[in-house]
Design an enzyme around this catalytic site. Sequence first.
Site, short mmCIF file in Angstrom:
data_model
loop_
_atom_site.label_atom_id
_atom_site.label_comp_id
_atom_site.label_asym_id
_atom_site.label_seq_id
_atom_site.Cartn_x
_atom_site.Cartn_y
_atom_site.Cartn_z
N HIS A 1 -55.18 -58.04 -35.98
CA HIS A 1 -56.47 -58.61 -36.40
C HIS A 1 -57.01 -59.63 -35.40
O HIS A 1 -57.88 -60.42 -35.73
CB HIS A 1 -56.32 -59.25 -37.79
CG HIS A 1 -55.90 -58.25 -38.83
ND1 HIS A 1 -56.74 -57.26 -39.30
CD2 HIS A 1 -54.70 -58.04 -39.44
CE1 HIS A 1 -56.09 -56.51 -40.17
NE2 HIS A 1 -54.85 -56.96 -40.27
N LYS B 1 -41.26 -75.97 -32.37
CA LYS B 1 -40.17 -76.57 -31.58
C LYS B 1 -40.48 -76.43 -30.10
O LYS B 1 -40.34 -77.37 -29.35
CB LYS B 1 -38.82 -75.88 -31.86
CG LYS B 1 -38.11 -76.21 -33.13
CD LYS B 1 -37.57 -77.60 -33.25
CE LYS B 1 -38.59 -78.52 -33.83
NZ LYS B 1 -38.70 -78.60 -35.27
N TRP C 1 -46.67 -96.81 -30.46
CA TRP C 1 -47.31 -95.49 -30.44
C TRP C 1 -48.79 -95.77 -30.59
O TRP C 1 -49.24 -96.25 -31.63
CB TRP C 1 -46.79 -94.62 -31.58
CG TRP C 1 -47.26 -93.20 -31.50
CD1 TRP C 1 -46.72 -92.20 -30.76
CD2 TRP C 1 -48.37 -92.63 -32.21
NE1 TRP C 1 -47.42 -91.04 -30.97
CE2 TRP C 1 -48.44 -91.26 -31.84
CE3 TRP C 1 -49.32 -93.12 -33.11
CZ2 TRP C 1 -49.40 -90.40 -32.33
CZ3 TRP C 1 -50.29 -92.26 -33.60
CH2 TRP C 1 -50.32 -90.91 -33.21
N ASN D 1 -47.14 -102.71 -37.04
CA ASN D 1 -47.07 -101.25 -37.13
C ASN D 1 -48.04 -100.82 -38.21
O ASN D 1 -47.93 -101.29 -39.35
CB ASN D 1 -45.64 -100.84 -37.49
CG ASN D 1 -45.54 -99.38 -37.93
OD1 ASN D 1 -46.31 -98.54 -37.49
ND2 ASN D 1 -44.60 -99.09 -38.81
#
Length: 579
Positions: A475, A456, A71, A97
């Site tokens: 608002h 989600k 990642w 990592n």
Amino acid sequence: MCGIIGYIGDREANDILIAGLERLEYRGYDSAGVATIHNNSLCINKKEGRVQNLKELPKLSGNVGIAHTRWSTHGKPSDRNAHPFTDNTNSFTLVHNGIIENYLELKAGLQEAGVNFTSDTDSEVIVHLIAKAYIGNLKEAVLKVVNYLQGSFALCVINKDSDEIIGARNGSPLLVGLGDNENFLASDASAIIEHTKKVIYVNDFEVVGVKKDSVNIYDFNGNEKPKEIKTINWDLEQAQKSGYKHFMLKEIYEQPKVIEDSMQINFNEMLNTGANFNRIIIVACGTASYAGLVGKYVIEKVAKVPVINEIASEFRYKECLINENDLVIAISQSGETADTLAAIRLAKQKGAKTLGLINVVDSTIAREVDDVVYTRAGPEIGVASTKAFTSQLITLYKLAFHLIGEEFQFDVEKIKQALLLNESIRKLAKKYYQSTNFLYIGRNLSFPLALEGALKLKEISYIHAEAYPAGELKHGPIALVSEEMPTVAICPRDSVYEKTFSNIEEIKARSGKVITIATSGDEKIKKVSDDVIYIPEVQEILYPLIVAIPLQLFAYHVADLRDCDVDKPRNLAKSVTVE
Ligand code: M6R
């Protein structure tokens, strides 16, 4: 994030490592790579993209190896930035990592000394430092280098001549799997569970030497430490899709069982009625923080204890006004989220009591808090959290009732009834899946669910979705309402029903399309809704548990209809071990 794995034994390492990487892919999937030792040389395959790409490359030989799924933090996803990295003599190779915060200084020093870099990553400095520090003993070299590194790391490194993998940990997860004349290192147990259930968790500030027939653990000063062997209490089957198209759908359907399991949770003395704290501070991120927000409403209503909800990444950098009279609760599925872990460490420094509501047994946060309650969702593989969320809710409800010495009751049949909505929600998703923006609204206990529903949808379908307390619309956000921006309104028959109903009317008056989640039998709501999802009637306080199901199913089907990679959405990872 990133997933790492190592193997040493008598079997061919390549396939074992790649199968393990596939189970670690939830930790990142920007690139993947594997390295083995064969005839005293390093062999490496690495490629941008999914682990699958490694299977298309010629297999590497060798009985020792390390591997990585990435990642990206430093350097874009590419072959060049894929791990493993090697030193300039091709003698050492490493997977990492974490984040090395001082890598620029270290890199500059190494470049001055003539080292040639082949990537844009922070990780590469580590392998060059190890090569420089090496004088015949890999463990000793790693022990020297870990003391130069600032930031977080779990790493595995091998040398072309060695019969050992060296691992090290500071801030990112790492465990050793113990086999029969073979051993493993991995970011988590899912990568190795088909080979062994016996593990040793490596702690922060530890270096581990793994040979095929021995494991030794050292502190960063090189002193040997005792080993604590633990047994994993779940199996491979739980980490597979079992015929479902996606893990997310499987996990949605597992919720009745998960809820039954979570209902068995017991709290210990620290949380007994009249326990010694004045207020509760909940720290968490993402979905776990929305569970925490439901927890706030429920604990305040049931137990009358003030609760403050803090997003962990904000809490850790604020003026910290907590003290020994506070109970700080960390909620986390993975138990590894860097910000939540940092928040707990801060709370402990301030003398507060700390409690973890954690899913992954023996994860870092679980081991660091004063007391842990496991939420019993089982392994959650889909990046979008579903069953972990409902198990967190059950745990919080149980906690609220426990604080007043009462037993929490819930009929899981209501969840089973909500799951019967699947087909009708698929049809609804077909009507709306091409929309590019959504609003989610709810009041009181339904507001955290609006946040969760919107999260989600956006994380797996890449549709822009915003959640607001229904009363806030006027608002500002009501300016967004148009025929093109559907609203999901959560409006069960509860004490704020009429208020939310009026807000839905305001949307309809401005030509907005409304999908309402309403209580079964509510005919009136049809007048102000384009579509209604009817959920079973429950006591007001319990609606979040039921509402979660259609929200999850709607996001799932929209994402699936858009051909999104539901279990591995772009840019995300399941376990967020960086800041
Ligand atoms: O493992 P944690 O529960 O600490 O993770 C927190 C968030 O990263 C997580 O809930 C995230 O928001 C999910 N992808 C949401 O589905």
